[in-house]
Design an enzyme around this catalytic site. Structure first.
Site, PDB file in Angstrom:
ATOM      1  N   ASP A  42      -0.019  18.880 -21.107  1.00 58.14           N
ATOM      2  CA  ASP A  42      -0.565  17.876 -21.455  1.00 58.14           C
ATOM      3  C   ASP A  42       0.690  16.409 -22.395  1.00 58.14           C
ATOM      4  OD1 ASP A  42      -2.308  15.633 -22.175  1.00 58.14           O
ATOM      5  OD2 ASP A  42      -4.020  16.898 -21.729  1.00 58.14           O
ATOM      6  N   TYR A  49       1.112  -1.127  -0.006  1.00 61.51           N
ATOM      7  CA  TYR A  49      -0.155   0.321   0.110  1.00 61.51           C
ATOM      8  C   TYR A  49       0.856   1.408  -0.018  1.00 61.51           C
ATOM      9  CZ  TYR A  49      -3.738   3.139   1.216  1.00 61.51           C
ATOM     10  OH  TYR A  49      -4.846   4.378   0.930  1.00 61.51           O
ATOM     11  N   HIS A  52     -23.023  12.157 -27.959  1.00 59.85           N
ATOM     12  CA  HIS A  52     -21.957  11.281 -29.463  1.00 59.85           C
ATOM     13  C   HIS A  52     -22.043   9.777 -28.468  1.00 59.85           C
ATOM     14  CE1 HIS A  52     -18.466  13.166 -28.028  1.00 59.85           C
ATOM     15  NE2 HIS A  52     -17.886  12.582 -28.461  1.00 59.85           N
ATOM     16  N   PHE A  66      -7.417  19.582 -24.666  1.00 65.67           N
ATOM     17  CA  PHE A  66      -8.582  18.031 -24.810  1.00 65.67           C
ATOM     18  C   PHE A  66      -9.774  18.285 -24.112  1.00 65.67           C
ATOM     19  CE2 PHE A  66      -8.997  13.685 -23.160  1.00 65.67           C
ATOM     20  CZ  PHE A  66      -9.501  13.015 -24.850  1.00 65.67           C
ATOM     21  N   ASP A  67     -10.769  16.986 -24.605  1.00 66.43           N
ATOM     22  CA  ASP A  67     -12.078  17.417 -24.463  1.00 66.43           C
ATOM     23  C   ASP A  67     -12.113  17.420 -22.957  1.00 66.43           C
ATOM     24  OD1 ASP A  67     -11.762  16.613 -26.219  1.00 66.43           O
ATOM     25  OD2 ASP A  67     -13.629  15.655 -26.860  1.00 66.43           O
ATOM     26  N   ALA A 109       0.340  13.481 -23.300  1.00 63.31           N
ATOM     27  CA  ALA A 109       0.001  12.229 -23.436  1.00 63.31           C
ATOM     28  C   ALA A 109       0.356  11.497 -24.776  1.00 63.31           C
ATOM     29  CB  ALA A 109      -1.193  12.168 -24.199  1.00 63.31           C
ATOM     30  N   LYS A 129      -1.361   6.506 -24.152  1.00 63.64           N
ATOM     31  CA  LYS A 129      -0.974   6.726 -25.355  1.00 63.64           C
ATOM     32  C   LYS A 129      -0.068   6.463 -25.230  1.00 63.64           C
ATOM     33  CE  LYS A 129      -5.128   9.188 -25.073  1.00 63.64           C
ATOM     34  NZ  LYS A 129      -5.294   9.881 -24.191  1.00 63.64           N
TER      35      LYS A 129
HETATM   36  C1  LIG Z   1      -6.722  10.919 -23.325  1.00 61.64           C
HETATM   37  C2  LIG Z   1      -6.064  12.414 -23.196  1.00 61.64           C
HETATM   38  C3  LIG Z   1      -6.069  12.690 -21.550  1.00 61.64           C
HETATM   39  C4  LIG Z   1      -7.504  12.385 -20.671  1.00 61.64           C
HETATM   40  O1  LIG Z   1      -6.755  11.146 -21.033  1.00 61.64           O
HETATM   41  P1  LIG Z   1      -7.043   9.902 -19.951  1.00 61.64           P
HETATM   42  O2  LIG Z   1      -5.945   8.213 -19.897  1.00 61.64           O
HETATM   43  O3  LIG Z   1      -8.346   9.392 -21.010  1.00 61.64           O
HETATM   44  O4  LIG Z   1      -8.022  10.333 -19.043  1.00 61.64           O
HETATM   45  C5  LIG Z   1      -6.020  14.095 -21.752  1.00 61.64           C
HETATM   46  N1  LIG Z   1      -5.158  14.971 -22.755  1.00 61.64           N
HETATM   47  C6  LIG Z   1      -5.347  14.131 -23.895  1.00 61.64           C
HETATM   48  C7  LIG Z   1      -4.286  15.526 -25.267  1.00 61.64           C
HETATM   49  C8  LIG Z   1      -5.891  12.882 -24.343  1.00 61.64           C
HETATM   50  O5  LIG Z   1      -5.288  12.664 -25.816  1.00 61.64           O
END
Ligand SMILES: *Cc1c(COP(=O)(O)O)cnc(C)c1O
Length: 463
Positions: free
Chosen positions: A219, A74, A454, A126-127, A221, A262
């Site tokens: 960010d 833990y 969607h 990102f969304d 990813a 990613k």
């Molecule tokens: C997928 C993504 C996120 C969010 O990550 P999750 O692992 O899906 O929660 C944030 N920023 C970008 C650019 C992404 O492609």
């Protein structure tokens, strides 16, 4: 722009998963049962699944083997220490807070730093990033340069921030630091097609932000894909390794959020990383309530091991050449068929431009979704609509529908999962859709949720 592949796949296949193309009449039934929404399809009815590149990577034999080293303690897990070491080596940030995925890292960062009324600047949020900023009653501000939004502008770094706009924003709002808590640079820029940001742009944006005392976060990813594009396209970087380029890139920031689904090459996981210990200490407070104790953050010890190993593998130049090369391979096959698409191809997928493809279908009838459903019917290929179905919204005052600028269909390619033969199947299927395109009439909504419709909407094709 050099995007030529000098090798075949830099891997051979040790475990296989069967997939099948179910017969056409069953596909027609499946898409009808799904309300013409591919999110409702059972995955066994899909042959080549290009819905997303998120959490769909194939792990390597090394990653599978380090799972056994997972320390499930833990607190004080050795797997956490291994992850911390790799993140410091790759990103140069010594303070690491694991999270269950990328949006959880965003949740913590926004909770720490964003106050009501703030403006969070970036190239394109990102969304989920937008969602978290809005939940703090703050405003997400996208400052990508105008050509970055033009699907036809064939430019090497379409994820770049408009530096003049950034300076204007900083000048107007950053006088009191509470107005702009930080600048967030998304690498690669997902929302306009996985387009990279140049090192020069990152350097200049970070210098500007520093002048106003505003920190820069990334960010991250798809950081490795971005770094590969820098090496291929930016003068002065051809002789550097992708790892060196990553270190330079992250040196311009104070930290990052990461969706390891990613470029972490894992099926679940993420983290926050910081240069500064005090900021990290602040993050841990929230990490513990939202995610879990500091050394696991909502993941199993074995997940931390797989993530650490994935972060090493993703920087391999052979891997990246093959990865980005496969995306451009598909793009070239589509070009041969005259399929209109966003240029240049991005790092993680090809974005087809449905508006010129189906000029007879107006935005309210979802041309992108018409292409998506036809792709499934013709060859069991699952893509995703990024157009009116995903992004149209109603104006709160006038009640009028505001349509997004483009009607796109994304073919996102999972990492290390499909061969070029699968890409040939995708292109062939798109060729069949091209033949049928004059018959397509679009769709009409039967039911929709108030937000993110969607994912759950049901539709029917127009006669
Ligand atoms: C997928 C993504 C996120 C969010 O990550 P999750 O692992 O899906 O929660 C944030 N920023 C970008 C650019 C992404 O492609």
């Amino acid at each position: 722009m050099r995007e030529r592949r000098e090798y075949a796949e830099p891997f051979k296949i040790k475990a296989v998963e069967s997939i099948q193309l179910i017969p056409r009449d069953m596909r027609l039934q499946a898409i009808s049962d799904a309300g013409y929404n591919v999110f409702n399809l059972p995955s066994e009815a899909v042959y080549v699944d290009l819905l997303t590149d998120s959490g769909t990577s194939a792990m390597s034999d090394r990653q599978w083997s380090v799972l056994m080293h997972g320390d499930e303690a833990y607190a004080g897990s050795t797997s956490y220490r291994r992850l911390r070491e790799v993140v410091e080596e790759v990103f140069g940030y010594p303070y690491v807070a694991p999270t269950h995925q990328g949006r959880a890292a965003e949740h913590i960062l926004m909770t720490m730093l964003v106050k009501p009324g703030d403006r969070v600047l970036g190239n394109m949020h990102f969304d989920t990033t937008q969602g978290h900023i809005l939940l703090k009653d703050a405003e997400p501000v996208d400052l990508v340069f105008p050509e970055g939004l033009d699907p036809q502008a064939e430019l090497p770094f379409k994820g770049n921030i408009d530096l003049a706009a950034l300076e204007r924003e900083l000048g107007e709002h950053a006088a009191g630091r509470q107005r702009v808590p930080f600048v967030l640079i998304t690498v690669t820029c997902n929302n306009n097609g996985g387009q990279p940001v140049s090192m020069a742009n990152i350097r200049d944006a970070s210098r500007l932000a520093r002048q106003y005392g505003v920190p820069v976060f990334f960010d991250a990813a798809r950081f490795a894909e971005n770094c590969y594009f820098v090496r291929e396209r930016e003068p002065g970087y051809a002789a550097k390794s992708v790892a060196e380029i990553a270190r330079e890139m992250f040196s311009y920031g104070a930290g990052c959020t990461m969706s390891a689904k990613k470029d972490g090459l894992v099926n679940i996981g993420g983290f926050l990383a910081f240069r500064d210990e005090a900021t990290y200490r602040q993050a841990v407070q929230w990490q513990i309530v939202f995610e879990g104790f500091a050394t696991y953050g909502g993941l199993a010890g074995r997940d931390l091991e797989a993530m650490a190993q994935g972060l090493r593998e993703v920087l391999s130049p052979e891997y990246l050449e093959n990865r980005i090369g496969q995306v451009s391979y598909l793009a070239e096959r589509l070009d041969e068929l005259g399929v209109p698409r966003v240029r240049p191809a991005g790092g993680h997928g090809v974005y087809v431009d449905a508006r010129p493809m189906l000029p007879q279908v107006e935005p309210g009838r979802f041309p992108g979704q018409a292409v998506v459903t036809a792709l499934y019917e013709e060859g069991g290929v699952r893509a995703v609509e990024l157009g009116s179905l995903a992004f149209a919204r109603r104006d709160a005052k006038t009640g009028e529908t505001i349509y997004p600028p483009n009607e796109l269909v994304r073919l996102a390619i999972p990492r290390r999962v499909y061969t070029d033969r699968h890409m040939d199947h995708v292109a062939r299927t798109m060729g069949l859709v091209m033949k049928r395109r004059h018959e397509l009439r679009g769709l009409r909504l039967l039911s929709e949720a108030p937000v993110l419709r969607h994912f759950t909407a049901r539709l029917e094709p127009l006669p």
